[in-house]
Enzyme design. Structure first.
Site, mmCIF file in Angstrom:
data_model
loop_
_atom_site.group_PDB
_atom_site.id
_atom_site.type_symbol
_atom_site.label_atom_id
_atom_site.label_comp_id
_atom_site.label_asym_id
_atom_site.label_seq_id
_atom_site.Cartn_x
_atom_site.Cartn_y
_atom_site.Cartn_z
ATOM 1 C CD1 TRP A 100 0.595 -2.075 3.848
ATOM 2 C CD2 TRP A 100 -0.888 -0.580 3.087
ATOM 3 N NE1 TRP A 100 -0.374 -1.921 4.801
ATOM 4 C CE2 TRP A 100 -1.294 -1.017 4.370
ATOM 5 C CE3 TRP A 100 -1.678 0.358 2.414
ATOM 6 C CZ2 TRP A 100 -2.453 -0.544 4.996
ATOM 7 C CZ3 TRP A 100 -2.829 0.835 3.028
ATOM 8 C CH2 TRP A 100 -3.203 0.388 4.304
ATOM 9 C CG ASP A 167 5.033 2.535 2.351
ATOM 10 O OD1 ASP A 167 5.243 3.016 3.490
ATOM 11 O OD2 ASP A 167 3.945 2.039 2.015
ATOM 12 C CE LYS A 191 0.010 1.052 9.878
ATOM 13 N NZ LYS A 191 0.203 1.235 8.434
HETATM 14 C C1 LIG Z 1 -0.443 1.484 7.105
HETATM 15 C C2 LIG Z 1 0.401 1.495 5.915
HETATM 16 C C3 LIG Z 1 0.114 2.354 4.830
HETATM 17 C C4 LIG Z 1 -1.102 3.255 4.783
HETATM 18 O O1 LIG Z 1 -0.896 4.331 5.572
HETATM 19 P P1 LIG Z 1 -2.007 5.496 5.727
HETATM 20 O O2 LIG Z 1 -1.259 6.474 6.554
HETATM 21 O O3 LIG Z 1 -3.172 4.883 6.413
HETATM 22 O O4 LIG Z 1 -2.342 5.991 4.386
HETATM 23 C C5 LIG Z 1 0.965 2.326 3.755
HETATM 24 N N1 LIG Z 1 2.039 1.531 3.729
HETATM 25 C C6 LIG Z 1 2.346 0.691 4.738
HETATM 26 C C7 LIG Z 1 3.560 -0.168 4.652
HETATM 27 C C8 LIG Z 1 1.538 0.657 5.873
HETATM 28 O O5 LIG Z 1 1.837 -0.170 6.889
#
Ligand SMILES: *Cc1c(COP(=O)(O)O)cnc(C)c1O
Length: 354
Positions: A100, A167, A191
């Site tokens: 990511w 993030d 998540k």
């Molecule tokens: C799943 C995830 C993403 C991507 O998220 P989307 O909403 O599918 O774009 C980005 N960063 C992390 C840490 C993730 O677990």
């Protein structure tokens, strides 16, 4: 039978949230209308959006500190570019702790110079880099708090004079942190907060307005802030369901209470991984994630037997990501201790059988 859902995302949510959200789809608040057919400009929905935004700040301890919360669309993946679009004038620093982060770096490079100031790529991202030097001329420093795929989690965040961007898609609201260290936090809802379809963005307003480029409206944080997260039709169901999850979390005692439970769940599975000779942990011990535990079978011949045992126990979603292999048990906020115990039990059963 309700399954034990260890899926990495979209994820488990509290059963009571599923119930309330389903009811609202049929008849919201006895209005005779579904939550998904009412106007997003109606008082009912404006109240939901405002409650979601304020609960997010409250649970992170960021009320009255110059922060605002937005519920946007496009996933965390859109934030990879939106953060850079709004904040990157000359040079940004990125810590690369997994796929990511790698994707975030790729997007940021479209907007300016990107210094990858630390990386654990040399070891398939099974640890969090430490002891690196941070340049002093950065527009911002970007990190990924929890690496969903690899099962590592930053325990100590870097400190820098530049705004810290993070993030937090897979561990937002899971542990206590001094969130005021961060100037921009983003997290895809699916998540640990709600259904797919919305992304929480928490932003310290004073970091905006510093880049010279023109920013298209939909990608401009200022535009969304100016319209109270209602610049265009928001993803009403995803925002509503996220709000219900945040209410649930508050009622439970907030982030402090859930952190305690999350630590207990993680301890239970990691002690089994460490003590059971048939399994081996993937992530470096000191960097292990309390959200996603990654592990492999020492002897791959046992895979079929173990997979069958998982199936018979109603254990769902434990297959590892293809870049790591083996297994990954995601234990987000709504996962109960009983579900983790069910997985740990069959790991023990496998040892007794083998
Ligand atoms: C799943 C995830 C993403 C991507 O998220 P989307 O909403 O599918 O774009 C980005 N960063 C992390 C840490 C993730 O677990």
């Amino acid at each position: 039978m309700k399954k034990h859902n260890f899926s990495a995302g979209p994820c488990i949510l509290p059963q009571e949230v599923f119930k309330e959200a389903s009811q609202a789809v049929l008849n919201y608040n006895d209005s005779g209308l579904s939550i998904i057919e009412i106007s997003h400009r109606s008082k009912d929905f404006v109240d939901i959006m405002e409650e979601a935004r304020s609960l997010a700040l409250e649970l992170l301890g960021l009320e009255g500190k110059g922060y605002k919360a937005l519920f946007l669309q496009g996933g965390a993946s859109t934030q990879f570019l939106m953060a850079a679009y709004n904040l990157l004038q000359t040079k940004a620093g990125y810590i690369n702790t997994g796929s990511w982060s790698d994707k975030a770096i790729k997007e940021a490079k479209l907007f300016g110079e990107v210094a990858e100031i630390a990386s654990s790529k040399d070891s398939n991202f099974n640890y969090i880099p430490k002891g690196y030097e941070i340049p002093t001329d950065l527009d911002y420093l970007h990190c990924t708090s929890n690496n969903t795929i690899f099962g590592t989690q930053i325990k100590e965040f870097p400190s820098s004079n530049a705004p810290l961007v993070c993030d937090m898609s897979s561990d937002i609201f899971s542990r206590q942190l001094d969130f005021s260290k961060f100037s921009l936090i983003y997290a895809g809802a699916q998540k640990n907060m709600g259904p797919a379809g919305t992304t929480l963005v928490v932003i310290k307003e004073d970091i905006l307005g510093k880049v010279e480029r023109q920013i298209p409206s939909m990608l401009d944080y200022k535009v969304h802030l100016g319209k109270a997260s209602m610049f265009n039709t928001p993803p009403v169901f995803a925002v509503y369901t996220s709000m219900l999850t945040l209410r649930w979390l508050k009622k439970l005692g907030g982030v402090a209470a859930i952190e305690e439970l999350n630590e207990k769940k993680a301890k239970l599975i990691y002690s089994e991984i460490d003590l059971n000779p048939l399994f081996k942990g993937f992530a470096a011990t000191e960097d292990r994630s309390n959200m996603n535990a990654t592990f492999t079978l020492v002897n791959e011949d046992l895979k079929e037997t173990f997979d069958t045992m998982c199936k018979e126990t109603g254990i769902n979603g434990v297959n590892g990501h293809r870049s790591v292999g083996g297994y990954r048990a995601s234990m987000y906020n709504a996962m109960t201790m009983e579900s983790v115990a069910a997985l740990v039990d069959i790991m023990g059963d496998l040892e007794r059988k083998a």
